[in-house]
Design a protein around this motif. Structure first.
Motif: not given
Length: 610
Positions: A190-191, A251-252, A254-256, A258-259
């Motif tokens: 998903n990243l 960045a990773i 932040t993405k995690l 959000a997930m």
């Protein structure tokens, strides 16, 4: 002379042909004699050599010219960290060194006792024995199989047996590990991968699909396919490659995050939808029960009027054991009646009163016409033909803050009019239609209730599965409620209750119920239902029964113990997971199924089965 030379030439050619064909025939016969097991070992050995060549570098050491030996395989330190398996931490240096010593000594024996090793071989062995304790050494399958044949294992001691039992109990560790790897892989997919890493993504996606197919719906390690360990190792290698492709950790993160937030929102929505569907399923009549009611109703109206009545007996004799159940469910009534009669030591003294409404009166009447209670007496009553409710009572029922037809039904509140429904009785036992009787109840009739009106099992002990408190369903923020009642007063359960109707009449508790009910509906003082108003109506009038008389909690995940269920006189499926519904709890259904006549023709025609 020419003919002699020709025959010599033919003989020479024949010998040459024979020398060519003989080895071919011998080799083909030899290959045919190889069994499937040998082929499997060969394939396994071959796959063991060629597997994961990108991650494990195989180093072949040149051997002496005296004899051909297998290539030695060692793990390079710089490549080893990328493929460390999940269980490698359990191996120690001593174990690795002992394995190497056994392997070295055995290979020397099968080599004809030649103990002279080259410098290269000694370097290989020394490098293998100095691997760190968290390294997993792999040998060719052939060496492992030969090692097993010559290894002597003494009888396992008591401590080894205990360890083996503990390992057998952990039967889902590998399944959990595989599922964790799949979740981790999906998170990476998903990243957005930096740079051109399409090949890594493709490989990770393939490994994920392979692992998902391998695990399927498996919940125990023993049901995993044999290919799952190899696929798990391939997944670990792919995850390692993907992890090295990421460098921007913020960045990773932040993405995690959000997930995680999105997943939590989806989980909350799923829980709400599941709760709604559970409530909808609890209100819906199953197709089989609807079919049963329709068939019985049709059969009832085909009878002559004289045959529609049950055999008239003495239903108002106060010396008999009187039980009553209010229900619109044919099968539930049948189970309550059947279990009570079959558990009784004196079924001839039982009088069962089944109270229903006009819609289900024909079906329930027809059922008990076809299935009489033997020596027990059964009376079917229609609540709509009784003039026991006040004129404004139906309107008050509709004003309750609930859309559930079971709660606002007149049958749910008819229990508060027992003295009016049975004016000639002094004592009666009230059943809910979701109970099963497992013991004889005749001792209830000899209990001295010491002036109390209702006998019930208490539910006010904290830590028990049936624990309930008054302030969870009653609004004690109201001044009138807080002044008149104690929020810490002991609560009790419906389901199986003994009522002293004589004391009820003397205290005029039906009038108290009507007063509280009208006040509570107008001011919303409690949750809709018969239990909160029952606690208030019989406040201070409860005689505590032993817990075994009524074990509750079988209609929801309450954690009630099996030994408590086995010893109980009555078990109560309180909650929405009724035993006749598909959402019923399987481990509790069997107590109810015992009393269902699944062999009955009407049940078979309506596809009602265990």
């Amino acid at each position: 002379m020419n003919q002699i030379r020709r025959w010599q030439r033919i003989l020479i050619l024949s010998l040459l042909l024979l020398s060519v064909l003989a080895p071919i025939v011998f080799v083909s016969n030899r290959l045919k004699s190889i069994t499937s097991v040998d082929r499997g070992e060969f394939i396994e050995e071959l796959s063991d050599i060629t597997y994961k060549t990108d991650d494990l570098r195989l180093t072949a050491i040149e051997q002496d010219e005296e004899g051909l030996k297998e290539p030695q395989r060692i793990l390079q330190d710089q490549e080893f960290n990328s493929v460390v398996s999940s269980n490698s931490s359990d191996k120690s240096n001593d174990t690795v060194q002992s394995i190497e010593r056994d392997k070295t000594s055995f290979l020397s024996e099968i080599d004809g006792g030649n103990n002279h090793k080259t410098k290269e071989e000694q370097a290989v062995i020394s490098q293998q024995t100095t691997l760190s304790s968290n390294a997993e050494v792999k040998f060719p399958a052939r060496d492992i199989q030969l090692k097993r044949k010559t290894e002597f294992r003494p009888p396992s001691g008591k401590s080894e047996k205990n360890t083996r039992v503990q390992l057998e109990r952990a039967t889902d560790e590998r399944v959990k590990e595989i599922r964790d790897k799949i979740i981790q892989a999906k998170a990476y997919l998903n990243l957005a991968l930096p740079g051109n890493n399409s090949q890594i993504v493709k490989q990770l996606r393939v490994r994920t699909k392979e692992l998902e197919r391998a695990i399927g719906d498996v919940t125990k390690d023993k049901y995993l396919p044999k290919s799952s360990p190899n696929r798990l190792k391939a997944m670990e290698a792919a995850l390692y490659k993907v992890s090295r492709a990421f460098h921007n950790c913020p960045a990773i993160a932040t993405k995690l995050q959000a997930m995680t937030y999105k997943t939590e929102e989806q989980a909350r929505a799923q829980k709400k939808q599941a709760a709604y569907l559970m409530q909808l399923a609890a209100r819906t009549t199953p197709k089989g029960l609807h079919c049963l009611s329709m068939r019985l109703t049709t059969e009832y109206f085909t009878l002559d009027h004289e045959k529609r009545q049950l055999f008239q007996q003495s239903y108002n004799n106060p010396d008999l054991y009187h039980y009553v159940v209010f229900s619109d469910n044919v099968l539930a009534c049948a189970v309550v009646v059947n279990s009570t009669i079959s558990s009784s030591k004196e079924p001839g003294k039982i009088v069962f009163h089944v109270v229903t409404h006009s819609l289900n009166y024909p079906a329930i009447s027809m059922w008990f016409l076809l299935n009489p209670g033997g020596r027990a007496s059964i009376q079917i009553l229609n609540i709509d033909e009784m003039n026991v409710f006040p004129l404004e009572h139906p309107k008050l029922l509709m004003m309750q803050n609930s859309s559930d037809p079971r709660i606002i039904s007149s049958l749910n509140h008819a229990r508060f009019y027992l003295p009016e429904i049975f004016p000639g009785l002094n004592k009666i036992v009230l059943f809910d239609h979701d109970v099963v009787v497992q013991r004889d109840l005749s001792r209830l009739w000899s209990l001295d209730m010491k002036g109390k009106v209702v006998g019930a099992v208490e539910t006010c002990l904290e830590g028990e599965p049936a624990f309930q408190s008054m302030d969870t369903v009653i609004n004690f923020s109201d001044a009138w409620v807080a002044q008149k009642f104690d929020p810490k007063a002991c609560t009790w359960a419906f389901g199986m209750n003994l009522f002293d109707l004589k004391e009820w009449r003397r205290q005029e508790l039906t009038s108290v119920y009507l007063k509280y009910f009208e006040l509570g509906v107008k001011r919303h003082l409690w949750k809709a239902g018969s239990l909160p108003i029952g606690w208030l109506t019989f406040y201070g009038q409860m005689y505590p029964l032993e817990k075994r008389w009524n074990v509750v909690g079988l209609g929801h995940e309450s954690g009630v113990r099996a030994r408590d269920i086995e010893k109980a006189a009555v078990i109560h499926y309180d909650g929405i997971m009724k035993p006749w519904l598909d959402i019923g709890i399987e481990k509790y259904k069997r107590y109810w199924n015992v009393h269902v006549p699944y062999h009955h023709p009407y049940l078979q025609r309506c596809n009602i089965h265990d």
